[in-house]
Design an enzyme around this catalytic site. Structure first.
Site, PDB file in Angstrom:
ATOM      1  N   SER A 169     -40.115-108.522  20.976  1.00  0.00           N
ATOM      2  CA  SER A 169     -40.876-108.216  20.875  1.00  0.00           C
ATOM      3  C   SER A 169     -42.406-108.010  21.211  1.00  0.00           C
ATOM      4  CB  SER A 169     -41.395-109.489  19.338  1.00  0.00           C
ATOM      5  OG  SER A 169     -42.520-108.628  18.071  1.00  0.00           O
ATOM      6  N   ASP A 207     -59.213-115.809  17.397  1.00  0.00           N
ATOM      7  CA  ASP A 207     -60.502-115.038  17.044  1.00  0.00           C
ATOM      8  C   ASP A 207     -60.137-113.913  18.166  1.00  0.00           C
ATOM      9  OD1 ASP A 207     -61.888-116.943  15.913  1.00  0.00           O
ATOM     10  OD2 ASP A 207     -62.736-117.412  17.039  1.00  0.00           O
ATOM     11  N   HIS A 252     -35.325-110.106  13.424  1.00  0.00           N
ATOM     12  CA  HIS A 252     -35.585-109.352  14.206  1.00  0.00           C
ATOM     13  C   HIS A 252     -36.001-110.746  15.430  1.00  0.00           C
ATOM     14  CE1 HIS A 252     -39.414-108.047  16.693  1.00  0.00           C
ATOM     15  NE2 HIS A 252     -40.038-109.246  16.704  1.00  0.00           N
TER      16      HIS A 252
END
Length: 260
Positions: A85, A176, A236
């Protein structure tokens, strides 16, 4: 940036790069198996993930530079580079820039095309967890369940929980920074003049839509010496859905003739 990695075995270097919100620990079982068969396996935490350092800079160029630094520090060559990925995208970009270091490239369920943002619900779920209020794994699980119905995805994310101190949980990944910049991980390669002639294998899950048949010409444009393999019954998360088939497929690529 000095990345954290777990090392197994000895022999030809095999580097494993995880995907978004993953970590080297997810690959321990496979890494140990490969380490027992004549490979020096490096299961790597990419920046802002696992036990590697956090940074405000988070995009493919800096992640590629991180891998290049690790390769130089460890004095590696003749590498088999395996990425899943997002880690597959890092692997592809590293291969186009540092082909001289590679023997083979293996990309698990990722193409060099653009992907529209599709992690919004996961980002929202993760940001909704207030560690000043939740004090147990069960409470975090309950909070994520308000946004994420797939239990496999939820359990994968929960593996990133850890105790920052005696009373406060936290995420191992740098949420974040990932939330601010994650759209950058879906950008496409610029195919203009970009080529990698390293022997390459793209392994997709039969039930995944990350690599479509229509993507293959573009993949071969950038990676002319490439093959497409499909793992039956896998989505996936090809290495988690069909671990034995994935292991056997990678081993046949990495060490042809190896008796399974």
């Amino acid at each position: 940036m000095k990345l954290f990695f777990r090392k197994y075995g000895s022999g030809q270097p095999l580097l494993i790069l995880h995907g978004l919100f993953g970590q080297s620990d997810n690959w321990n079982t496979l890494a140990k198996q490969f380490g027992e068969l004549g490979f020096e396996v490096y299961a790597i935490d990419l920046r802002n993930h696992g036990l590697s350092p956090h940074s405000d800079a988070w995009n493919y160029p800096v992640m590629v530079d991180d891998i290049a630094e690790l390769v130089e520090d460890q004095k590696l060559s003749g590498i088999i580079l395996l990425g899943h990925s997002m880690g597959g995208r890092v692997a592809m970009q590293y291969a186009t820039q540092h082909a001289d270091k590679l023997d083979k490239l293996i990309v698990a369920d990722m193409a060099p095309k653009a992907y529209p943002p599709h992690h919004d619900a996961i980002i929202e779920a993760l940001l909704s967890v207030d560690f000043a209020l939740v004090k147990s794994r069960h409470e975090v699980d309950q909070q994520l369940s308000l946004f994420i119905k797939d239990n496999g995805t939820k359990q994968f994310l929960l593996k990133n929980l850890y105790w920052k101190n005696d009373t406060q949980l936290g995420w191992r990944f740098n949420l974040d920074v990932i939330a601010r910049n994650y759209k950058e991980i879906g950008v496409a390669f610029d195919p203009d003049g970009l080529r990698c002639y390293t022997p390459s294998w793209f392994i997709r899950g039969e039930r995944s839509d990350y690599i479509l048949d229509s993507d293959w010409p573009f993949i071969q444009q950038i990676f002319p010496d490439s093959q497409l393999l499909t793992i039956p019954g896998a989505g996936h998360w090809v290495h988690a859905d069909q671990p034995r088939l994935f292991y056997e497929t990678v081993l046949k690529i990495a060490k042809p003739g190896q008796v399974l």
